[in-house]
Design a protein around this motif. Structure first.
Motif, mmCIF file in Angstrom:
data_model
loop_
_atom_site.group_PDB
_atom_site.id
_atom_site.type_symbol
_atom_site.label_atom_id
_atom_site.label_comp_id
_atom_site.label_asym_id
_atom_site.label_seq_id
_atom_site.Cartn_x
_atom_site.Cartn_y
_atom_site.Cartn_z
ATOM 1 N N GLU A 1 22.098 -51.591 17.414
ATOM 2 C CA GLU A 1 21.547 -50.661 16.810
ATOM 3 C C GLU A 1 20.015 -51.374 15.893
ATOM 4 O OE1 GLU A 1 20.122 -47.390 13.173
ATOM 5 O OE2 GLU A 1 22.452 -47.546 14.302
ATOM 6 N N SER A 2 18.919 -51.484 16.132
ATOM 7 C CA SER A 2 17.983 -52.240 15.573
ATOM 8 C C SER A 2 16.856 -51.077 14.809
ATOM 9 C CB SER A 2 17.045 -52.852 17.832
ATOM 10 O OG SER A 2 16.021 -51.759 18.645
ATOM 11 N N ASP A 3 15.758 -51.475 14.873
ATOM 12 C CA ASP A 3 14.907 -50.098 13.883
ATOM 13 C C ASP A 3 14.719 -48.573 15.257
ATOM 14 O OD1 ASP A 3 14.742 -52.187 12.111
ATOM 15 O OD2 ASP A 3 12.687 -53.244 13.253
ATOM 16 N N ASP A 4 14.532 -49.060 15.759
ATOM 17 C CA ASP A 4 13.652 -47.875 16.717
ATOM 18 C C ASP A 4 15.236 -47.678 17.992
ATOM 19 O OD1 ASP A 4 12.590 -49.453 18.084
ATOM 20 O OD2 ASP A 4 10.976 -48.760 18.800
ATOM 21 N N LEU A 5 15.711 -47.721 18.070
ATOM 22 C CA LEU A 5 16.789 -47.890 19.553
ATOM 23 C C LEU A 5 18.050 -48.314 18.963
ATOM 24 C CD1 LEU A 5 17.253 -48.028 22.851
ATOM 25 C CD2 LEU A 5 16.767 -50.725 22.544
ATOM 26 N N VAL A 6 19.221 -47.156 20.098
ATOM 27 C CA VAL A 6 20.820 -47.657 19.528
ATOM 28 C C VAL A 6 21.348 -47.347 20.723
ATOM 29 C CG1 VAL A 6 22.420 -46.409 18.962
ATOM 30 C CG2 VAL A 6 20.323 -46.111 17.573
ATOM 31 N N GLU A 7 21.899 -48.584 21.524
ATOM 32 C CA GLU A 7 22.297 -49.375 23.088
ATOM 33 C C GLU A 7 23.765 -48.715 22.459
ATOM 34 O OE1 GLU A 7 22.295 -52.271 25.756
ATOM 35 O OE2 GLU A 7 21.411 -52.653 24.794
ATOM 36 N N ILE A 8 24.660 -47.721 23.176
ATOM 37 C CA ILE A 8 25.364 -47.357 23.292
ATOM 38 C C ILE A 8 26.082 -47.986 24.360
ATOM 39 C CG2 ILE A 8 26.915 -45.340 23.848
ATOM 40 C CD1 ILE A 8 24.886 -43.463 21.624
ATOM 41 N N VAL A 9 27.634 -48.301 24.274
ATOM 42 C CA VAL A 9 28.340 -48.898 25.820
ATOM 43 C C VAL A 9 29.343 -48.291 25.461
ATOM 44 C CG1 VAL A 9 28.804 -50.913 26.882
ATOM 45 C CG2 VAL A 9 26.704 -51.455 25.728
ATOM 46 N N LEU A 10 30.000 -47.505 26.995
ATOM 47 C CA LEU A 10 30.710 -46.884 26.491
ATOM 48 C C LEU A 10 31.408 -47.804 27.282
ATOM 49 C CD1 LEU A 10 32.543 -44.409 26.253
ATOM 50 C CD2 LEU A 10 31.555 -43.394 28.207
#
Length: 79
Positions: free
Chosen positions: A26-35
């Motif tokens: 998670e950063s300020d305005d982006l959440v990167e989800i790795v599946l």
């Protein structure tokens, strides 16, 4: 909340549900989800022409309206 949803949804689709793992960065305005999934399940999770992962992204895009964050999902095989 979103990572739990993605994990549970992936487990319903996967042939090897015990091997599903989800990480989020998670950063300020982006959440990167790795599946992470078994190589056999990667194709199932992406779907024909990316329709399955596209459907998951559509559901998650509703959360952007609520919390103002963008979400990115990547499906990768377990190594």
């Amino acid at each position: 909340m979103i990572t739990n949803f993605v994990a549970e949804f992936a487990r319903l689709i996967a042939t090897y549900p015990n091997e599903i793992k989800v990480e989020s960065k998670e950063s300020d305005d982006l959440v990167e989800i790795v599946l992470y999934a078994n190589q056999v399940d990667v194709g199932k999770l992406i779907g024909k022409e990316g329709k399955m992962i596209g459907a998951i992204k559509t559901v998650i895009s509703g959360c952007k309206a609520k919390d103002g964050k963008s979400y990115r999902i990547n499906v990768e095989p377990i190594r």
